[in-house]
Scaffold this active site. Structure first.
Site, PDB file in Angstrom:
ATOM      1  N   ASP A  84       0.755  -1.259  -0.420  1.00 20.69           N
ATOM      2  CA  ASP A  84      -0.072  -0.596  -0.206  1.00 20.69           C
ATOM      3  C   ASP A  84       0.470   0.897   0.069  1.00 20.69           C
ATOM      4  O   ASP A  84       2.238   1.532   0.821  1.00 20.69           O
ATOM      5  CB  ASP A  84      -0.778  -0.180   1.315  1.00 20.69           C
ATOM      6  CG  ASP A  84      -1.898   1.646   1.753  1.00 20.69           C
ATOM      7  OD1 ASP A  84      -2.465   2.003   0.527  1.00 20.69           O
ATOM      8  OD2 ASP A  84      -1.404   1.947   2.624  1.00 20.69           O
ATOM      9  N   ASP A 118      -0.364   5.458   0.256  1.00 19.23           N
ATOM     10  CA  ASP A 118      -0.659   5.818   1.975  1.00 19.23           C
ATOM     11  C   ASP A 118      -0.783   5.233   3.514  1.00 19.23           C
ATOM     12  O   ASP A 118      -1.074   4.093   3.316  1.00 19.23           O
ATOM     13  CB  ASP A 118      -1.849   6.800   1.560  1.00 19.23           C
ATOM     14  CG  ASP A 118      -1.731   7.429   0.309  1.00 19.23           C
ATOM     15  OD1 ASP A 118      -1.158   8.249   0.042  1.00 19.23           O
ATOM     16  OD2 ASP A 118      -2.850   7.153  -0.927  1.00 19.23           O
ATOM     17  N   GLY A 150     -10.285   7.082  -1.608  1.00 15.56           N
ATOM     18  CA  GLY A 150     -10.594   7.286  -2.700  1.00 15.56           C
ATOM     19  C   GLY A 150     -10.404   9.055  -2.646  1.00 15.56           C
ATOM     20  O   GLY A 150     -11.391   9.269  -2.007  1.00 15.56           O
ATOM     21  N   GLY A 151      -9.828   9.741  -3.102  1.00 15.16           N
ATOM     22  CA  GLY A 151     -10.110  10.972  -2.602  1.00 15.16           C
ATOM     23  C   GLY A 151     -11.366  11.908  -3.438  1.00 15.16           C
ATOM     24  O   GLY A 151     -12.403  12.852  -2.900  1.00 15.16           O
TER      25      GLY A 151
HETATM   26  C1  XBP Z   1      -5.732   5.939   0.360  1.00 10.33           C
HETATM   27  C2  XBP Z   1      -6.803   6.409  -0.373  1.00 10.33           C
HETATM   28  C3  XBP Z   1      -6.822   8.079  -0.547  1.00 10.33           C
HETATM   29  C4  XBP Z   1      -5.332   8.938  -0.443  1.00 10.33           C
HETATM   30  C5  XBP Z   1      -5.474  10.230  -1.466  1.00 10.33           C
HETATM   31  O1  XBP Z   1      -5.639   4.865   0.840  1.00 10.33           O
HETATM   32  O2  XBP Z   1      -7.744   6.619   0.433  1.00 10.33           O
HETATM   33  O3  XBP Z   1      -7.682   8.216  -1.596  1.00 10.33           O
HETATM   34  O4  XBP Z   1      -6.092   8.985   0.565  1.00 10.33           O
HETATM   35  O5  XBP Z   1      -5.543   9.654  -2.418  1.00 10.33           O
HETATM   36  P1  XBP Z   1      -4.767   3.443   0.949  1.00 10.33           P
HETATM   37  P2  XBP Z   1      -6.037  11.217  -3.834  1.00 10.33           P
HETATM   38  O6  XBP Z   1      -3.088   3.696   1.644  1.00 10.33           O
HETATM   39  O7  XBP Z   1      -6.644   2.130   1.534  1.00 10.33           O
HETATM   40  O8  XBP Z   1      -4.594   2.947  -0.737  1.00 10.33           O
HETATM   41  O9  XBP Z   1      -6.875  11.712  -3.376  1.00 10.33           O
HETATM   42  O10 XBP Z   1      -5.550  10.499  -4.858  1.00 10.33           O
HETATM   43  O11 XBP Z   1      -8.108   9.599  -3.774  1.00 10.33           O
HETATM   44 MG    MG Z   2      -3.268   2.795   2.935  1.00 10.02          MG
END
Ligand code: XBP
Ligand code: MG
Length: 258
Positions: A9, A11, A52-53
């Site tokens: 993963d 983030d 998801g943003g």
């Molecule tokens: C990451 C997310 C993403 C980020 C923002 O979740 O949910 O939406 O917060 O990025 P994970 P975007 O770590 O579970 O993959 O704005 O590009 O979506």
């Molecule tokens: Mg994550």
């Protein structure tokens, strides 16, 4: 039978991106668009339940009818601007990799473990993070980068993991996933991939039933990890050898969910 691949993963796992990266970028985009709201640290923590943003912006507006409802195109543009702000923050070096990440990537490559990424965030964000933190050549370390809208549903849906497994022709039980959140663990577990969790500010109170191990971070020689669930790695930092042992134990215990 050895581990075939590590699937990361991004983030919260490769780097602590959410609070001082994504959150700040969302707010800059809102301000630029003249919108009268801002996400503080706690509000953003609650909003992270929606991955998801674009989905997160929609979810927030649904909860706050006092703000104008935006259509899909307006949200897409707001989010494109957010990505631009986020990539700029990354380029300023504001988001370093978490402890042990660079070491594990290097060691895995040395012993021939294949690497991939399965993330909800936008591809551009992943590429920028890797480029800034590890150099442009690091993009080639990952056979597949599964990101953002390549699948119709985001984590906790297992789609992004299944996408990576299919593209690399991998058996899930021969992989290890690295995640930081309960949504990420649910996604990996539904794809039947044994998973190591490294928690962070936003995820430390979540539940991680079904994880192979739960730690505060992967640790390094001079930066010991704290183990929340599972045996302590020698020297208090995670190594490929320790992951292999944990993986054998985990598989033998048949704790894997499917
Ligand atoms: C990451 C997310 C993403 C980020 C923002 O979740 O949910 O939406 O917060 O990025 P994970 P975007 O770590 O579970 O993959 O704005 O590009 O979506
Ligand atoms: Mg994550």
């Amino acid at each position: 039978m050895p581990i075939e691949a590590f699937i990361f993963d991004v983030d919260g796992t490769l780097a602590d991106t959410e609070r001082d990266g994504h959150r700040v970028a969302f707010n800059r985009s809102f301000q630029e668009a003249g919108l009268a709201f801002e996400w503080d640290v706690d509000t953003y923590g609650r909003l992270l339940e929606m991955s998801g943003g674009k989905e997160r912006i929609r979810h927030y507006l649904n909860q706050h009818p006092e703000h104008p409802l935006l259509d899909d195109d307006q949200i897409r543009i707001l989010h494109e601007n957010k990505t631009r702000h986020y990539v700029r923050l990354l380029s300023e070096g504001r988001v370093p990799l978490r402890p042990g990440v660079q070491r594990i990537l290097r060691d895995a490559r040395e012993v021939g473990i294949r690497l991939a990424i399965a993330t909800t965030t936008t591809l551009e964000n992943v590429e920028s993070l890797l480029e800034v933190a590890l150099g442009r050549e690091s993009l080639d370390w990952f056979e597949v980068i599964g990101a953002g809208d390549v699948v119709p549903r985001k984590k906790p849906d297992p789609g992004i993991y299944q996408y990576v497994l299919d593209r690399m022709q991998l058996e899930p039980l021969r992989c290890v996933a690295f995640e930081d959140s309960s949504n990420g663990l649910l996604a990996a577990n539904q794809a039947c991939i044994p998973t190591i969790i490294t928690v962070n500010h936003y995820t430390s109170s979540q539940s991680f039933d079904g994880a192979m191990a739960v730690l505060d971070h992967l640790g390094d020689v001079d930066n010991p990890a704290t183990i929340r669930d599972g045996p302590t790695p020698p020297g208090f930092f995670v190594t490929v050898t320790w992951i292999e042992k944990m993986w054998q134990l985990f598989r033998a215990s048949e704790r894997c969910l499917g």
